[in-house]
Design a protein around this motif. Structure first.
Motif, PDB file in Angstrom:
ATOM      1  N   PHE B 152     -36.822 -33.659  -0.495  1.00 20.20           N
ATOM      2  CA  PHE B 152     -37.821 -33.645  -1.542  1.00 20.20           C
ATOM      3  C   PHE B 152     -38.107 -32.219  -2.024  1.00 20.20           C
ATOM      4  CE2 PHE B 152     -42.274 -33.690  -2.984  1.00 20.20           C
ATOM      5  CZ  PHE B 152     -42.167 -34.640  -3.979  1.00 20.20           C
ATOM      6  N   GLN B 153     -38.131 -31.334  -1.050  1.00 15.76           N
ATOM      7  CA  GLN B 153     -38.451 -29.943  -1.391  1.00 15.76           C
ATOM      8  C   GLN B 153     -37.251 -29.182  -1.966  1.00 15.76           C
ATOM      9  OE1 GLN B 153     -39.984 -28.615   2.333  1.00 15.76           O
ATOM     10  NE2 GLN B 153     -42.093 -29.123   1.808  1.00 15.76           N
ATOM     11  N   ALA B 154     -36.094 -29.785  -1.876  1.00 13.08           N
ATOM     12  CA  ALA B 154     -34.897 -29.019  -2.233  1.00 13.08           C
ATOM     13  C   ALA B 154     -34.432 -29.193  -3.672  1.00 13.08           C
ATOM     14  CB  ALA B 154     -33.763 -29.387  -1.285  1.00 13.08           C
ATOM     15  N   ILE B 155     -35.365 -29.419  -4.627  1.00 14.76           N
ATOM     16  CA  ILE B 155     -34.982 -29.485  -6.046  1.00 14.76           C
ATOM     17  C   ILE B 155     -34.693 -28.049  -6.501  1.00 14.76           C
ATOM     18  CG2 ILE B 155     -35.775 -30.098  -8.385  1.00 14.76           C
ATOM     19  CD1 ILE B 155     -37.679 -32.113  -6.863  1.00 14.76           C
ATOM     20  N   PRO B 156     -33.481 -27.771  -7.074  1.00 14.53           N
ATOM     21  CA  PRO B 156     -33.128 -26.384  -7.376  1.00 14.53           C
ATOM     22  C   PRO B 156     -33.933 -25.808  -8.548  1.00 14.53           C
ATOM     23  CG  PRO B 156     -31.434 -27.880  -8.140  1.00 14.53           C
ATOM     24  CD  PRO B 156     -32.410 -28.708  -7.388  1.00 14.53           C
ATOM     25  N   ALA B 157     -34.265 -24.539  -8.435  1.00 15.88           N
ATOM     26  CA  ALA B 157     -35.011 -23.856  -9.498  1.00 15.88           C
ATOM     27  C   ALA B 157     -34.083 -23.611 -10.684  1.00 15.88           C
ATOM     28  CB  ALA B 157     -35.527 -22.530  -8.959  1.00 15.88           C
ATOM     29  N   PRO B 158     -34.582 -23.663 -11.985  1.00 15.37           N
ATOM     30  CA  PRO B 158     -33.703 -23.457 -13.151  1.00 15.37           C
ATOM     31  C   PRO B 158     -33.125 -22.051 -13.197  1.00 15.37           C
ATOM     32  CG  PRO B 158     -36.010 -23.571 -13.793  1.00 15.37           C
ATOM     33  CD  PRO B 158     -35.954 -23.935 -12.362  1.00 15.37           C
ATOM     34  N   ASP B 159     -31.922 -21.999 -13.740  1.00 16.65           N
ATOM     35  CA  ASP B 159     -31.228 -20.721 -13.807  1.00 16.65           C
ATOM     36  C   ASP B 159     -31.845 -19.842 -14.894  1.00 16.65           C
ATOM     37  OD1 ASP B 159     -29.326 -18.938 -13.106  1.00 16.65           O
ATOM     38  OD2 ASP B 159     -27.818 -19.688 -14.523  1.00 16.65           O
ATOM     39  N   GLU B 160     -31.850 -18.536 -14.696  1.00 20.82           N
ATOM     40  CA  GLU B 160     -32.476 -17.610 -15.647  1.00 20.82           C
ATOM     41  C   GLU B 160     -31.735 -17.598 -16.987  1.00 20.82           C
ATOM     42  OE1 GLU B 160     -33.666 -13.008 -15.535  1.00 20.82           O
ATOM     43  OE2 GLU B 160     -33.832 -14.068 -13.633  1.00 20.82           O
ATOM     44  N   LYS B 161     -30.419 -17.734 -16.925  1.00 19.99           N
ATOM     45  CA  LYS B 161     -29.584 -17.763 -18.134  1.00 19.99           C
ATOM     46  C   LYS B 161     -29.960 -18.945 -19.020  1.00 19.99           C
ATOM     47  CE  LYS B 161     -24.993 -15.767 -18.266  1.00 19.99           C
ATOM     48  NZ  LYS B 161     -23.609 -15.933 -17.833  1.00 19.99           N
ATOM     49  N   GLU B 162     -30.070 -20.099 -18.358  1.00 15.83           N
ATOM     50  CA  GLU B 162     -30.432 -21.326 -19.078  1.00 15.83           C
ATOM     51  C   GLU B 162     -31.796 -21.194 -19.734  1.00 15.83           C
ATOM     52  OE1 GLU B 162     -30.131 -24.777 -16.579  1.00 15.83           O
ATOM     53  OE2 GLU B 162     -28.013 -24.393 -16.161  1.00 15.83           O
ATOM     54  N   LEU B 163     -32.703 -20.584 -18.982  1.00 17.52           N
ATOM     55  CA  LEU B 163     -34.064 -20.389 -19.490  1.00 17.52           C
ATOM     56  C   LEU B 163     -34.045 -19.549 -20.768  1.00 17.52           C
ATOM     57  CD1 LEU B 163     -36.328 -19.807 -16.381  1.00 17.52           C
ATOM     58  CD2 LEU B 163     -36.677 -21.508 -18.159  1.00 17.52           C
ATOM     59  N   ASN B 164     -33.289 -18.477 -20.792  1.00 17.12           N
ATOM     60  CA  ASN B 164     -33.194 -17.589 -21.943  1.00 17.12           C
ATOM     61  C   ASN B 164     -32.609 -18.296 -23.156  1.00 17.12           C
ATOM     62  OD1 ASN B 164     -34.300 -15.432 -20.632  1.00 17.12           O
ATOM     63  ND2 ASN B 164     -32.334 -14.628 -19.909  1.00 17.12           N
ATOM     64  N   GLU B 165     -31.590 -19.122 -22.917  1.00 14.04           N
ATOM     65  CA  GLU B 165     -30.958 -19.885 -24.001  1.00 14.04           C
ATOM     66  C   GLU B 165     -31.952 -20.854 -24.641  1.00 14.04           C
ATOM     67  OE1 GLU B 165     -27.331 -21.732 -22.733  1.00 14.04           O
ATOM     68  OE2 GLU B 165     -26.382 -19.780 -22.386  1.00 14.04           O
ATOM     69  N   ASP B 166     -32.703 -21.541 -23.781  1.00 11.55           N
ATOM     70  CA  ASP B 166     -33.728 -22.472 -24.264  1.00 11.55           C
ATOM     71  C   ASP B 166     -34.750 -21.757 -25.138  1.00 11.55           C
ATOM     72  OD1 ASP B 166     -32.565 -24.585 -23.104  1.00 11.55           O
ATOM     73  OD2 ASP B 166     -33.955 -24.780 -21.412  1.00 11.55           O
ATOM     74  N   LYS B 167     -35.120 -20.552 -24.688  1.00 11.54           N
ATOM     75  CA  LYS B 167     -36.117 -19.753 -25.408  1.00 11.54           C
ATOM     76  C   LYS B 167     -35.618 -19.407 -26.812  1.00 11.54           C
ATOM     77  CE  LYS B 167     -39.374 -16.127 -24.143  1.00 11.54           C
ATOM     78  NZ  LYS B 167     -39.538 -14.889 -23.390  1.00 11.54           N
ATOM     79  N   LYS B 168     -34.351 -19.034 -26.901  1.00 17.34           N
ATOM     80  CA  LYS B 168     -33.750 -18.638 -28.189  1.00 17.34           C
ATOM     81  C   LYS B 168     -33.746 -19.817 -29.151  1.00 17.34           C
ATOM     82  CE  LYS B 168     -30.756 -14.891 -26.679  1.00 17.34           C
ATOM     83  NZ  LYS B 168     -29.389 -14.557 -26.240  1.00 17.34           N
ATOM     84  N   ILE B 169     -33.359 -21.002 -28.641  1.00 22.59           N
ATOM     85  CA  ILE B 169     -33.325 -22.214 -29.480  1.00 22.59           C
ATOM     86  C   ILE B 169     -34.710 -22.521 -30.021  1.00 22.59           C
ATOM     87  CG2 ILE B 169     -32.947 -24.734 -29.431  1.00 22.59           C
ATOM     88  CD1 ILE B 169     -30.699 -24.049 -27.294  1.00 22.59           C
ATOM     89  N   HIS B 170     -35.707 -22.406 -29.171  1.00 18.25           N
ATOM     90  CA  HIS B 170     -37.084 -22.693 -29.532  1.00 18.25           C
ATOM     91  C   HIS B 170     -37.571 -21.745 -30.636  1.00 18.25           C
ATOM     92  CE1 HIS B 170     -40.911 -24.592 -28.829  1.00 18.25           C
ATOM     93  NE2 HIS B 170     -41.490 -23.393 -28.810  1.00 18.25           N
ATOM     94  N   GLU B 171     -37.246 -20.456 -30.499  1.00 18.17           N
ATOM     95  CA  GLU B 171     -37.658 -19.451 -31.483  1.00 18.17           C
ATOM     96  C   GLU B 171     -37.004 -19.725 -32.839  1.00 18.17           C
ATOM     97  OE1 GLU B 171     -36.696 -15.746 -29.648  1.00 18.17           O
ATOM     98  OE2 GLU B 171     -38.521 -15.742 -28.451  1.00 18.17           O
ATOM     99  N   LYS B 172     -35.726 -20.133 -32.822  1.00 16.64           N
ATOM    100  CA  LYS B 172     -34.967 -20.447 -34.035  1.00 16.64           C
ATOM    101  C   LYS B 172     -35.624 -21.592 -34.793  1.00 16.64           C
ATOM    102  CE  LYS B 172     -30.085 -20.067 -35.139  1.00 16.64           C
ATOM    103  NZ  LYS B 172     -28.723 -20.427 -34.734  1.00 16.64           N
ATOM    104  N   LYS B 173     -36.053 -22.610 -34.049  1.00 14.10           N
ATOM    105  CA  LYS B 173     -36.717 -23.788 -34.639  1.00 14.10           C
ATOM    106  C   LYS B 173     -37.996 -23.367 -35.331  1.00 14.10           C
ATOM    107  CE  LYS B 173     -35.219 -27.852 -32.093  1.00 14.10           C
ATOM    108  NZ  LYS B 173     -35.628 -28.834 -31.073  1.00 14.10           N
ATOM    109  N   ASN B 174     -38.764 -22.480 -34.708  1.00 13.50           N
ATOM    110  CA  ASN B 174     -40.047 -22.037 -35.255  1.00 13.50           C
ATOM    111  C   ASN B 174     -39.885 -21.270 -36.570  1.00 13.50           C
ATOM    112  OD1 ASN B 174     -41.416 -23.243 -33.266  1.00 13.50           O
ATOM    113  ND2 ASN B 174     -41.809 -21.384 -32.067  1.00 13.50           N
TER     114      ASN B 174
END
Lengths: 164, 259
Positions: B152-174
């Motif tokens: 239960f405790q072993a759900i992996p934390a999101p990768d930093e690269k993926e996080l940055n990509e998501d951020k860029k997509i979100h900014e583009k939409k705005n």
């Protein structure tokens, strides 16, 4: 080890069962050993039972099963002397009456031996009734072999005198 | 030995021939009873290093297997409590499931204790240690409860690269006002009429638009704003004051004095 011996015999035996069989094999001898020191039958029974319980506790310390008899005999002797010390100031009714019991199993010689002093009684019973060799008697009683021999000789003389 | 002594010797030997008669019956009975009452006890057999010991569940069941060449009696101790005292044969898998064992394990151990100490002695004979927990694997493999928690405790934390990509997509939409839900705002900048409404509630603009629609009649507009009433309940509603039936009585005269 006791276990190895058990396995060599080709069978698996319960520890308690194995111990019980050994005790029963030498039970008569153990009684006579206790009786040689204690005049009272009940005290002799108690000494053996107490020794058996102590031996069971320390059974795993016995290195070879061949030494079981001498090992447990020594424990019985110690227990008998312990009862002797405990009853130092107590004289049993059996000893006071000291009359031979004319029962079915009456044996004059046996009764005479039992009436002797401890030093003669012990060696006579151990040698004749318990069939322990003189050397071992000396070892158990922590006396010289010569002492055992002389006590046996004097004991026989006393028995002879009392029979007459 | 003198001749006199020889005679006495023979006499005593003759007496010793039936020595069994001198042993009281009570002796044998007493001795048998003593042997019967002896407790089951360990012998100190060497099954120790070879014993395969497993903790199935720290709280409910302990299982171990003797694979030694010699049969041995074992006293299994757990936290000082004697759980099992019996002889086990090679290959036998005795399980401790009786209530006393459960109480003892619950009282003295927990999974974390054993895990941390690693070398917690779980089984020993009266004189020699027969086994101990040496690896953490043994515990994690067998301890189901612990495994569940770890999963239960072993759900992996999101990768930093993926996080940055998501951020860029979100900014583009705005940046695109239509995609970002700013269409009304953009319209309102030209026409002040619907700007406020669009700003306040951009998601459900239909009702406001219908109310303000000049083509709709007033009744239609009221129907849209009115709360819907379930027709079955409408008849049962109290008619307060309509025919004076449910109107509360008005007390007349002076107020009652307090005593």
């Amino acid at each position: 080890m006791i276990f190895e011996l058990t396995i060599q015999r080709g069978g698996y035996m319960d520890f308690k069962q194995q111990f019980s069989q050994l005790v029963m094999k030498h039970s008569d001898s153990l009684f006579f050993t206790a009786k040689s020191i204690l005049r009272n039958d009940t005290d002799a029974e108690d000494a053996v039972c107490s020794a058996v319980m102590k031996a069971y506790e320390k059974f795993d310390q016995l290195k070879e099963i061949a030494f079981f008899k001498s090992w447990i005999t020594r424990i019985v002797i110690n227990e008998a002397y312990a009862i002797c010390r405990k009853n130092k100031n107590v004289q049993s009714l059996e000893e006071v009456t000291a009359e031979p019991s004319y029962s079915e199993n009456f044996d004059e010689t046996w009764d005479i031996i039992n009436s002797l002093e401890e030093e003669y009684r012990t060696v006579l019973i151990m040698f004749y009734y318990d069939e322990i060799p003189i050397k071992d008697i000396a070892d158990y009683l922590n006396v010289a072999v010569g002492t055992v021999k002389s006590r046996l000789s004097r004991g026989r003389q006393k028995v002879k005198d009392l029979i007459k | 030995m003198y001749s006199d002594e020889k005679d006495t010797d023979m006499l005593i030997r003759k007496s010793a021939e039936h020595k069994n008669d001198f042993i009281p019956d009570s002796y044998k009975k007493k001795l048998l009873l003593t042997l019967e009452c002896l407790p089951d006890k360990a012998t100190g057999g060497q099954i120790t290093e070879e014993a395969d010991i497993k903790i199935i569940n720290n709280r409910h069941k302990i299982e171990f297997r003797a694979i030694a060449s010699a049969a041995a009696a074992v006293v299994l101790l757990f936290g000082g409590y004697s759980l099992l005292s019996k002889v086990i044969t090679p290959g036998e898998k005795p399980e401790i499931t009786d209530s006393s064992a459960i109480v003892a394990t619950e009282a003295t151990t927990s999974s974390s204790t054993v895990k941390n100490e690693k070398k917690a002695v779980i089984a020993e004979t009266t004189c020699t240690t027969i086994g101990e927990v040496t690896t953490e694997e043994t515990l994690s493999e067998t301890n189901n409860d612990f495994e569940e928690i770890e999963k239960f405790q072993a759900i992996p934390a999101p990768d930093e690269k993926e996080l940055n990509e998501d951020k860029k997509i979100h900014e583009k939409k705005n940046d695109d006002p239509v995609k970002a839900g700013k269409a009304e705002e953009a319209k309102g900048a030209k026409d002040d009429k619907g700007a406020k409404g669009a700003k306040d509630d951009p998601v459900v603009p239909e009702i406001d638009q219908a109310v303000q629609d000049p083509n709709k009649t007033k009744q239609e507009a009221d129907q849209l704003t009115e709360r819907p009433v379930i027709p079955e309940l409408k008849n049962e509603l109290p008619k307060n004051g309509a025919d004076g039936k449910n109107e509360p009585e008005i007390r007349k005269g002076p107020a009652p004095k307090l005593q």
